[in-house]
Design an enzyme around this catalytic site. Structure first.
Site, PDB file in Angstrom:
ATOM      1  N   TYR A 126       0.840  -1.189   0.000  1.00 59.79           N
ATOM      2  CA  TYR A 126       0.000   0.000   0.000  1.00 59.79           C
ATOM      3  C   TYR A 126       0.880   1.246   0.000  1.00 59.79           C
ATOM      4  O   TYR A 126       1.334   1.715   1.041  1.00 59.79           O
ATOM      5  CB  TYR A 126      -0.966  -0.038   1.188  1.00 59.79           C
ATOM      6  CG  TYR A 126      -2.082  -1.017   0.940  1.00 59.79           C
ATOM      7  CD1 TYR A 126      -3.351  -0.584   0.604  1.00 59.79           C
ATOM      8  CD2 TYR A 126      -1.844  -2.391   0.980  1.00 59.79           C
ATOM      9  CE1 TYR A 126      -4.371  -1.482   0.331  1.00 59.79           C
ATOM     10  CE2 TYR A 126      -2.852  -3.296   0.707  1.00 59.79           C
ATOM     11  CZ  TYR A 126      -4.110  -2.835   0.382  1.00 59.79           C
ATOM     12  OH  TYR A 126      -5.108  -3.731   0.098  1.00 59.79           O
ATOM     13  N   LYS A 179       5.135 -14.696   0.037  1.00 59.34           N
ATOM     14  CA  LYS A 179       5.568 -14.987  -1.341  1.00 59.34           C
ATOM     15  C   LYS A 179       7.083 -14.890  -1.383  1.00 59.34           C
ATOM     16  O   LYS A 179       7.668 -14.281  -2.277  1.00 59.34           O
ATOM     17  CB  LYS A 179       4.908 -13.999  -2.315  1.00 59.34           C
ATOM     18  CG  LYS A 179       5.044 -14.386  -3.789  1.00 59.34           C
ATOM     19  CD  LYS A 179       4.248 -15.624  -4.163  1.00 59.34           C
ATOM     20  CE  LYS A 179       4.343 -15.890  -5.676  1.00 59.34           C
ATOM     21  NZ  LYS A 179       3.645 -17.136  -6.070  1.00 59.34           N
ATOM     22  N   ASP A 212      -0.443 -17.975  -2.989  1.00 56.80           N
ATOM     23  CA  ASP A 212      -1.350 -18.585  -3.962  1.00 56.80           C
ATOM     24  C   ASP A 212      -1.857 -19.934  -3.468  1.00 56.80           C
ATOM     25  O   ASP A 212      -3.026 -20.292  -3.692  1.00 56.80           O
ATOM     26  CB  ASP A 212      -0.707 -18.702  -5.353  1.00 56.80           C
ATOM     27  CG  ASP A 212       0.774 -19.001  -5.321  1.00 56.80           C
ATOM     28  OD1 ASP A 212       1.416 -18.733  -4.305  1.00 56.80           O
ATOM     29  OD2 ASP A 212       1.291 -19.502  -6.326  1.00 56.80           O
ATOM     30  N   ASP A 236      -5.495  -8.281   2.874  1.00 56.19           N
ATOM     31  CA  ASP A 236      -6.706  -7.644   2.368  1.00 56.19           C
ATOM     32  C   ASP A 236      -7.432  -8.566   1.392  1.00 56.19           C
ATOM     33  O   ASP A 236      -8.643  -8.785   1.486  1.00 56.19           O
ATOM     34  CB  ASP A 236      -6.317  -6.334   1.671  1.00 56.19           C
ATOM     35  CG  ASP A 236      -7.495  -5.405   1.466  1.00 56.19           C
ATOM     36  OD1 ASP A 236      -8.603  -5.717   1.942  1.00 56.19           O
ATOM     37  OD2 ASP A 236      -7.307  -4.352   0.831  1.00 56.19           O
ATOM     38  N   ASP A 240     -11.023 -10.871   2.164  1.00 57.12           N
ATOM     39  CA  ASP A 240     -12.217 -10.712   1.332  1.00 57.12           C
ATOM     40  C   ASP A 240     -12.633 -12.045   0.728  1.00 57.12           C
ATOM     41  O   ASP A 240     -13.833 -12.366   0.659  1.00 57.12           O
ATOM     42  CB  ASP A 240     -11.952  -9.698   0.218  1.00 57.12           C
ATOM     43  CG  ASP A 240     -11.986  -8.253   0.714  1.00 57.12           C
ATOM     44  OD1 ASP A 240     -12.186  -8.045   1.924  1.00 57.12           O
ATOM     45  OD2 ASP A 240     -11.807  -7.341  -0.109  1.00 57.12           O
TER      46      ASP A 240
END
Length: 351
Positions: A126, A179, A212, A236, A240
């Site tokens: 961000y 990751k 992933d 985030d 969701d």
């Protein structure tokens, strides 16, 4: 308990009003103070986040923040601050805590989900919260755009500790999502710090999972997760996904917590397409407000606040259990205010 309420944009005022009705039904006698942010504040004060609001935040016991339409705001130099990001950065609300529990007839999952995602809240991908001055995004020429990702040991340590402390009171497992196979330095630092914190919690299991694979595992084996800790953007997206898989994004509570300040905030956005229609689902903000009561209650040793939080969650669950008392997004017919009235009535009956 003194609560600062910031209604925000779009459906914000509607779901905030619904949330306040539910809070009133607890009988706690909360002191509620309302202040404008977002477009309403921009018109009156020339900024979406007036300084008096920021000054008031550390003086109250908690904040309820309605959704904001920050994507539509003017540039910062014209007063268009993102209230959500500004509050997180200025008051070091480093942990975004998002519980997710599936509901049998609303979930698309084959196995039950009961997990909490603890998302780092102040840095990561961000770019609006990565620089001391200026933006972490820039364009050196018209055909090139760059974005800086910041990961710090301090940021990782704080969110990891919050996750392990939470897991210790649940089922004793933390999954660190990363990751590091590609982002070797930044996610490598994240993993190193998480492992260091894990060493202080020998009673909590640590699992490491590439993002992933984690996204797929939320669908394939959701029942194997307890607490997930991860960086800002991954958290985030995954939260969701988890909320939608469990029933709806509109059902996900969310608390932005630091050491001294906490802000309850719905997990979803401002939904301007349905603003003013009275059909928005207020569940996410209601549950977020309950999380705020629980946070304050545990911080202050106030059993009444802790009990009220549990009562709100129970009342919401009982209302959602009945298809006839759901909002339109869940196949029901109740509007925002009607849903809140049912939750409030259930609270009063059970208190």
């Amino acid at each position: 308990m003194k609560v600062l309420v910031l209604p925000g944009d779009g459906i914000g005022p509607e779901i905030v009003s619904a949330t306040l009705e539910v809070l009133d039904a607890t009988g706690l006698g909360l002191e509620v103070e309302v202040a404008d942010i977002g477009f309403a504040a921009l018109v009156r004060h020339g900024t979406t986040l007036p300084q008096p609001v920021l000054d008031r935040v550390p003086e109250v016991d908690g904040v309820i923040l309605g959704p904001v339409s920050h994507y539509e705001y003017p540039p910062r130099e014209e007063g268009g601050l993102n209230p959500s990001a500004e509050l997180r950065i200025r008051f070091e609300l480093f942990a975004n805590i998002r519980p997710c529990r599936s509901r049998s007839d609303l979930s698309v999952l084959r196995a039950p989900m009961d997990l909490v995602i603890v998302r780092e809240n102040t840095e990561g991908f961000y770019s609006d919260r990565n620089m001391y001055a200026g933006s972490g995004e820039f364009m050196p020429d018209a055909g090139s755009a760059f974005s800086i990702r910041k990961i710090t040991a301090r940021g990782c340590e704080r969110v990891a500790r919050a996750a392990f402390e939470l897991a210790r009171g649940r089922r004793g497992k933390v999954t660190a999502v990363h990751k590091a196979n590609v982002l070797k330095l930044s996610d490598g630092l994240f993993l190193r710090v998480v492992r260091e914190v894990a060493a202080e919690f020998p009673d909590v299991e640590l699992e490491e999972l590439i993002v992933d694979a984690a996204a797929a595992a939320l669908i394939r084996r959701p029942d194997t997760f307890d607490v997930i800790v991860t960086t800002n953007m991954f958290g985030d997206i995954l939260s969701d996904e988890a909320a939608e898989l469990s029933g709806s994004l509109g059902l996900g509570g969310s608390l932005n917590a630091g050491h001294e300040v906490a802000v309850a905030q719905a997990q979803h956005g401002s939904a301007p397409d349905i603003a003013g229609k009275g059909v928005a689902n207020p569940t996410s903000l209601i549950l977020s407000a309950a999380m705020l009561l629980d946070w304050r209650g545990r911080r202050d040793g106030n059993d009444d606040l802790i009990a009220a939080a549990a009562d709100i969650e129970s009342a919401v669950e009982r209302v959602l259990d009945q298809p006839a008392t759901r909002t339109p997004d869940l196949g029901g017919n109740l509007g925002t205010a009607q849903f809140a009235a049912h939750v409030a009535a259930r609270l009063r009956r059970e208190s």
